[in-house]
Enzyme design. Structure first.
Site, PDB file in Angstrom:
ATOM      1  N   ASP A 122       0.522  -1.314   0.008  1.00 17.69           N
ATOM      2  CA  ASP A 122       0.316   0.044   0.044  1.00 17.69           C
ATOM      3  C   ASP A 122       0.958   1.131  -0.399  1.00 17.69           C
ATOM      4  O   ASP A 122       1.748   1.050  -0.581  1.00 17.69           O
ATOM      5  CB  ASP A 122      -0.819  -0.115   1.611  1.00 17.69           C
ATOM      6  CG  ASP A 122      -1.755   1.088   1.021  1.00 17.69           C
ATOM      7  OD1 ASP A 122      -2.908   0.831   0.834  1.00 17.69           O
ATOM      8  OD2 ASP A 122      -1.978   2.242   2.280  1.00 17.69           O
ATOM      9  N   TYR A 229      -2.225  11.180   2.147  1.00 19.93           N
ATOM     10  CA  TYR A 229      -3.041  11.423   1.442  1.00 19.93           C
ATOM     11  C   TYR A 229      -2.925  13.514   0.832  1.00 19.93           C
ATOM     12  O   TYR A 229      -3.506  13.637  -0.234  1.00 19.93           O
ATOM     13  CB  TYR A 229      -4.125  10.663   1.748  1.00 19.93           C
ATOM     14  CG  TYR A 229      -4.276   9.147   1.346  1.00 19.93           C
ATOM     15  CD1 TYR A 229      -5.067   8.799   0.523  1.00 19.93           C
ATOM     16  CD2 TYR A 229      -4.692   8.804   2.356  1.00 19.93           C
ATOM     17  CE1 TYR A 229      -4.914   7.592   0.846  1.00 19.93           C
ATOM     18  CE2 TYR A 229      -4.871   7.918   3.222  1.00 19.93           C
ATOM     19  CZ  TYR A 229      -4.601   6.586   1.267  1.00 19.93           C
ATOM     20  OH  TYR A 229      -5.046   5.518   1.773  1.00 19.93           O
ATOM     21  N   HIS A 291      -6.697  -6.686  -1.226  1.00 27.73           N
ATOM     22  CA  HIS A 291      -5.435  -6.038  -1.171  1.00 27.73           C
ATOM     23  C   HIS A 291      -4.592  -6.267   0.260  1.00 27.73           C
ATOM     24  O   HIS A 291      -3.707  -5.524  -0.311  1.00 27.73           O
ATOM     25  CB  HIS A 291      -6.443  -4.360  -1.030  1.00 27.73           C
ATOM     26  CG  HIS A 291      -5.149  -2.890  -0.457  1.00 27.73           C
ATOM     27  ND1 HIS A 291      -4.654  -2.245  -1.591  1.00 27.73           N
ATOM     28  CD2 HIS A 291      -4.952  -2.118   0.317  1.00 27.73           C
ATOM     29  CE1 HIS A 291      -3.599  -2.133  -1.210  1.00 27.73           C
ATOM     30  NE2 HIS A 291      -4.263  -1.707  -0.086  1.00 27.73           N
TER      31      HIS A 291
END
Length: 311
Positions: A122, A229, A291
């Site tokens: 990730d 982010y 994921h």
């Protein structure tokens, strides 16, 4: 640079969360940040650095640490900046990708090494890709799990409506304060569901989720985690059409890409294009895995990592 508080040591999970594994916790004062890390193995053995993503912390690698130790590696697993027991610098700008990557360069240097095998999942995978691009002499072998090459991701995100739809949460995270309120409400229920509802039932036990909640409730941890982010939105790691070094060059580092093909957030196109970005690569598609493939297929992932680092 002003800093936010470190962890509440009474609750922040350290190496004691895995008493069955021969690892210890320590804190490193690096050039711009203080990081907590869990480490073990022969200090003279080849170094492997494992980098977690959102919303995990070092504990996300618990299934792979012991097999790597048994294979003779020195294994170092940091809480990256903003997470769990590590420092949480103030301000979005402190989470630009180049700073996150520099942390790992400094960590490898603090281990007294010039090079290391680097593994990332990730966001940890994004850091690993960037590390091998900016500092190729530092990375011996690269392994990435369900994380696209940054240049590939920017290109696909620009052109693919499907990927834009899957990345809806990243746009939400750009907002100030609201994401913290949403994710922290009801005892971090939404953040917990980001794990449990995107993986097969039983992938994360109740005891494991309790440790995650302890990590998330550390002072200012949610803001630190979300700032990864926000920094990516405000300071794109790759600006297409510019002359950023190595933005279009193929990666020379021997690379293993492991990809669960039922990833709810990332398309398979990202995986195939990321492999094409590498001169020497091996692609392992894990059918039916999400994921969180290192949690769902821990033995497979550990076997692949040991083989890749040893080859």
């Amino acid at each position: 640079m002003p800093s936010l508080p470190l962890a509440d040591d009474a609750t922040a999970p350290d190496a004691a969360a895995c008493p069955e594994i021969g690892v210890d916790s320590s804190t490193l004062d690096l050039s711009t940040v203080r990081l907590h890390m869990v480490a073990g193995g022969d200090e003279s053995g080849p170094l492997v650095v494992l980098l977690h993503g959102f919303p995990e912390f070092w504990y996300g690698w618990r299934h792979q640490i012991e097999p790597l130790l048994e294979a003779g590696y020195r294994v170092v697993v940091p809480d990256q900046r903003g997470y769990n027991r590590s420092e949480k610098p103030a301000g979005v700008g402190a989470y630009r990708l180049r700073y996150l990557t520099r942390d790992i360069v400094d960590l490898i240097d603090a281990e007294g090494r010039e090079r290391a095998h680097v593994v990332g999942h990730d966001w940890g995978g994004i850091v690993a890709w960037d590390l091998a691009t900016r500092y190729p002499d530092v990375v011996d072998r690269l392994a990435v799990i369900n994380a696209p090459h940054p240049t590939v991701f920017q290109r696909v995100l620009r052109s693919s409506l499907e990927q834009q739809g899957r990345s809806w949460y990243a746009y939400l995270f750009q907002l100030p304060r609201l994401p913290e309120r949403l994710l922290g409400a009801k005892g971090y229920d939404r953040l917990e569901r980001a794990l449990t509802e995107t993986a097969p039932t039983g992938t994360f036990s109740s005891a494991e989720l309790a440790l995650y909640r302890h990590a998330w409730r550390q002072p200012d941890a949610l803001t630190g985690m979300l700032n990864w982010y926000r920094a990516s939105g405000r300071y794109p790691p790759v600006r297409l059409g510019t002359s950023m070094p190595a933005a279009d060059d193929q990666l020379e580092t021997p690379t293993l890409l492991i990809w669960g093909d039922e990833d709810a957030a990332l398309t398979m196109d990202l995986a195939h294009r990321s492999v094409a970005q590498c001169v020497r690569s091996r692609f392992v598609q894990v059918s039916g895995a999400s994921h969180w493939v290192q949690h769902e297929r821990p033995a497979l992932v550990a076997e692949e990592l040991v083989a890749h680092c040893s080859s």
